[in-house]
Design an enzyme around this catalytic site. Structure first.
Site, PDB file in Angstrom:
ATOM      1  N   LYS A 264      69.282  25.420 -31.632  1.00 27.27           N
ATOM      2  CA  LYS A 264      68.090  26.215 -31.951  1.00 27.27           C
ATOM      3  C   LYS A 264      67.758  26.085 -33.440  1.00 27.27           C
ATOM      4  O   LYS A 264      68.654  25.908 -34.258  1.00 27.27           O
ATOM      5  CB  LYS A 264      68.360  27.703 -31.661  1.00 27.27           C
ATOM      6  CG  LYS A 264      68.412  28.075 -30.192  1.00 27.27           C
ATOM      7  CD  LYS A 264      68.669  29.570 -30.034  1.00 27.27           C
ATOM      8  CE  LYS A 264      68.790  29.972 -28.575  1.00 27.27           C
ATOM      9  NZ  LYS A 264      67.538  29.834 -27.807  1.00 27.27           N
ATOM     10  N   ARG A 338      70.836  29.889 -17.086  1.00 24.25           N
ATOM     11  CA  ARG A 338      70.664  29.559 -15.653  1.00 24.25           C
ATOM     12  C   ARG A 338      71.862  28.801 -15.101  1.00 24.25           C
ATOM     13  O   ARG A 338      72.124  28.848 -13.901  1.00 24.25           O
ATOM     14  CB  ARG A 338      69.342  28.805 -15.455  1.00 24.25           C
ATOM     15  CG  ARG A 338      69.229  27.508 -16.204  1.00 24.25           C
ATOM     16  CD  ARG A 338      67.782  27.027 -16.313  1.00 24.25           C
ATOM     17  NE  ARG A 338      66.996  27.854 -17.230  1.00 24.25           N
ATOM     18  CZ  ARG A 338      65.693  27.712 -17.447  1.00 24.25           C
ATOM     19  NH1 ARG A 338      65.015  26.760 -16.820  1.00 24.25           N
ATOM     20  NH2 ARG A 338      65.060  28.503 -18.274  1.00 24.25           N
TER      21      ARG A 338
HETATM   22  N1  BES Z   1      68.755  33.008 -24.689  1.00 22.95           N
HETATM   23  C1  BES Z   1      67.596  32.211 -24.614  1.00 22.95           C
HETATM   24  C2  BES Z   1      66.333  33.004 -24.258  1.00 22.95           C
HETATM   25  C3  BES Z   1      65.877  34.002 -25.289  1.00 22.95           C
HETATM   26  C4  BES Z   1      65.027  33.594 -26.293  1.00 22.95           C
HETATM   27  C5  BES Z   1      66.228  35.313 -25.194  1.00 22.95           C
HETATM   28  C6  BES Z   1      64.579  34.503 -27.227  1.00 22.95           C
HETATM   29  C7  BES Z   1      65.791  36.247 -26.125  1.00 22.95           C
HETATM   30  C8  BES Z   1      64.962  35.840 -27.145  1.00 22.95           C
HETATM   31  C9  BES Z   1      67.743  31.124 -23.563  1.00 22.95           C
HETATM   32  O1  BES Z   1      69.025  30.663 -23.336  1.00 22.95           O
HETATM   33  C10 BES Z   1      66.926  29.963 -23.996  1.00 22.95           C
HETATM   34  O2  BES Z   1      67.221  29.415 -25.026  1.00 22.95           O
HETATM   35  N2  BES Z   1      65.925  29.638 -23.200  1.00 22.95           N
HETATM   36  C11 BES Z   1      65.072  28.543 -23.462  1.00 22.95           C
HETATM   37  C12 BES Z   1      64.787  27.882 -22.158  1.00 22.95           C
HETATM   38  C13 BES Z   1      64.214  26.514 -22.277  1.00 22.95           C
HETATM   39  C14 BES Z   1      65.139  25.612 -23.035  1.00 22.95           C
HETATM   40  C15 BES Z   1      63.941  25.982 -20.895  1.00 22.95           C
HETATM   41  C16 BES Z   1      63.795  29.070 -24.092  1.00 22.95           C
HETATM   42  O3  BES Z   1      63.337  30.151 -23.744  1.00 22.95           O
HETATM   43  O4  BES Z   1      63.262  28.393 -24.977  1.00 22.95           O
HETATM   44 ZN    ZN Z   2      69.624  29.093 -24.683  1.00 23.06          ZN
END
Ligand code: BES
Ligand code: ZN
Ligand code: ZN
Length: 491
Positions: A264, A338
């Site tokens: 990230k 997931r």
């Molecule tokens: N933990 C994150 C989702 C999240 C983002 C929760 C911001 C709370 C605040 C999750 O694991 C994630 O990174 N999801 C990705 C999914 C994508 C890579 C398909 C996202 O939301 O960008």
């Molecule tokens: Zn994630």
């Protein structure tokens, strides 16, 4: 904090030194006036409340002196109907602003026992604070020892006990989520829940990394293998003799989500200690339901791993095998929730429960769609309507979102059964739901899948806006009460 004593008074008696009396204010033309209240207000009735700074907008608070060294807290009632949900929220907002008081007396209008209980519940939820990590500027401990509601509608002792249990369990979630990832990692989260469960009548079983690998939990292993702190699965089982139904709860327990190798950006990683909220929520819901001794079996599954970057991390394009035998191509290591949930939903399905509910901070896309307060709800069979009704009963906000079959092509993999993500695909929240749906097993009879609800709490788990209602800044503990109401709907 020990739980304050909950008290119902049929009428106002007298003012006591150092006690706060909560009274509503509303708009009348240009003026701000006192709303109906059982609290004695003769000393402030004639005042121009606007000039004293009082506002009628929802949750705005103003303190005024009351007789005998007591204090009035005037709280804006806004314009909405004062139902249980609104009263719970107002009582929470009042309590958040009265941390230094030993006793609060509520003079908000009530029409029913439910409304009286909602005020007590909101007041308890609103008096939470977290000071465990401060050595300087320590928070003064919450003083609240007694909450009184003036009302002709008196809830039963069981209802009062319920309010206490809901608030205790919500605080337990908030404490776990507030705690940083250097202290809350897979093993310590499992241990913390084991401790919370002690004496509540649930059994707790913990899978370590060896057993997870041996029993085919390829999702949890894949996500956890970049960390020196190995993953865990925890099952919390509450199995009363008179169970009328069996509910399975599955929670995402990523103790820290760095994104993995597809790391990230620096700012997006802030807050990723919250990524275990779903697991903390389902565990505490099962414990609350056990404390309430509801005649419903509940099995909660915490899918716990730390998603980090190292020479042993899962790579993009790796193919893994989930507990139910399906293969997944990992297109994005940041779509890790997931993967752990796929294992959790698979094993939860093996017992053929009547309903599966998963709770997860799954997608950033859900926050883009729903803002800061709503939880995204998806599902099939009876899942959606059961979860929606339960949220309504609990006074929590959910919004039903679709699982459009046409989007499923975005998850096609060239070499495996399914991909975990697709770059540039639309409908990120819905794709998360569509992926999870593939891991819900079939009912005991026939070909239909087990009834299922998916709760994406990414928008609502962490309040990063101004405090509102019974929520401070930080973890809200949202969906705990919905899960408890859901279990109650089977009684
Ligand atoms: N933990 C994150 C989702 C999240 C983002 C929760 C911001 C709370 C605040 C999750 O694991 C994630 O990174 N999801 C990705 C999914 C994508 C890579 C398909 C996202 O939301 O960008
Ligand atoms: Zn994630
Ligand atoms: Zn995540």
């Amino acid at each position: 904090m020990t739980s304050p004593k909950l008290n119902i008074a049929t009428k106002f008696s007298s003012f006591s030194n150092g006690v706060a009396y909560v009274v509503g204010v509303v708009a009348k033309g240009e003026k701000v006036i006192l709303a109906d209240t059982a609290v004695e207000v003769s000393t402030i009735e004639q005042l121009d409340l606007s000039l004293l700074g009082a506002k009628s907008s929802l949750e705005s608070v103003t303190r005024l002196a009351a007789p005998n060294g007591a204090v009035y807290l005037l709280i804006g009632l806004g314009t909405a109907e004062l139902d249980s949900t609104a009263l719970r929220s107002l009582a929470g907002a009042a309590s958040r602003n009265l941390a230094e008081f030993k006793e609060i007396v509520f003079g908000l209008p009530t029409d029913s026992k439910e409304q009286t209980a909602a005020i007590l519940e909101g007041s308890l939820l609103g008096s939470y604070q977290f000071g465990a990590y401060r050595s300087l500027n320590k928070l003064a401990p919450v003083q609240l020892a007694k909450i009184t509601v003036i009302s002709a509608h008196k809830p039963t002792p069981a209802t009062l006990a319920r309010a206490e249990i809901l608030s205790e369990s919500t605080s337990a979630i908030r404490d776990l989520v507030n705690s940083p990832a250097n202290d809350i990692y897979p093993q310590s989260l499992a241990a913390a829940v084991q401790k919370l469960a002690r004496g509540t009548g649930v059994t707790v079983e913990i899978w370590d990394e060896k057993r997870l690998a041996a029993e085919g939990f390829g999702g949890i292993i894949a996500v956890g293998k970049g960390s020196s702190r190995p993953p865990r699965m925890v099952r919390i089982d509450y199995k009363p003799k008179n169970a009328k139904a069996h509910l399975a709860f599955v929670g995402k327990g990523i103790t820290f989500d760095s994104g993995g190798l597809q790391i990230k950006p620096a700012t997006s990683m802030i807050g990723m200690k919250y990524d275990m909220t779903g697991a903390a929520t389902v565990a505490n819901a099962a414990i609350a339901i056990a404390k309430l001794q509801l005649p419903v079996r509940v099995t909660a599954w915490m899918c716990i791993a730390e998603n980090l970057v190292s020479g042993t991390s899962t790579r993009p394009s790796d193919v893994i095998k989930i507990r139910n035998g399906k293969t997944v191509e990992v297109i994005n290591t940041d779509a890790e929730g997931r993967l752990v949930l796929a294992d959790g939903l698979s094993i939860a399905s093996e017992a053929k429960p009547d309903l599966i509910v998963d709770v997860a901070t799954l997608t950033g896309a859900s926050s883009i769609a729903l803002g800061h307060r709503y939880t995204g709800l998806m599902g099939h069979g009876l899942g959606v309507e059961k979860a929606k009704a339960a949220a309504e009963a609990a006074g929590e906000l959910v919004w039903h979102m679709p699982l459009p079959a046409d989007l499923r092509v975005s998850l096609n993999s060239d070499i495996a059964d399914i991909a975990n993500a697709k770059f540039g695909a639309k409908g990120g929240m819905l794709l998360g739901g569509l992926f999870l749906q593939e891991f819900i097993g079939k009912k005991a009879k026939g070909n239909d899948p087990i009834d299922w609800a998916h709760l994406d709490i990414a928008p609502s788990a962490n309040n990063d806006q101004a405090p509102w209602g019974y929520n401070a800044k930080g973890p809200t503990g949202v969906m705990l009460r919905t899960l408890v109401s859901l279990a109650e709907s089977y009684c």
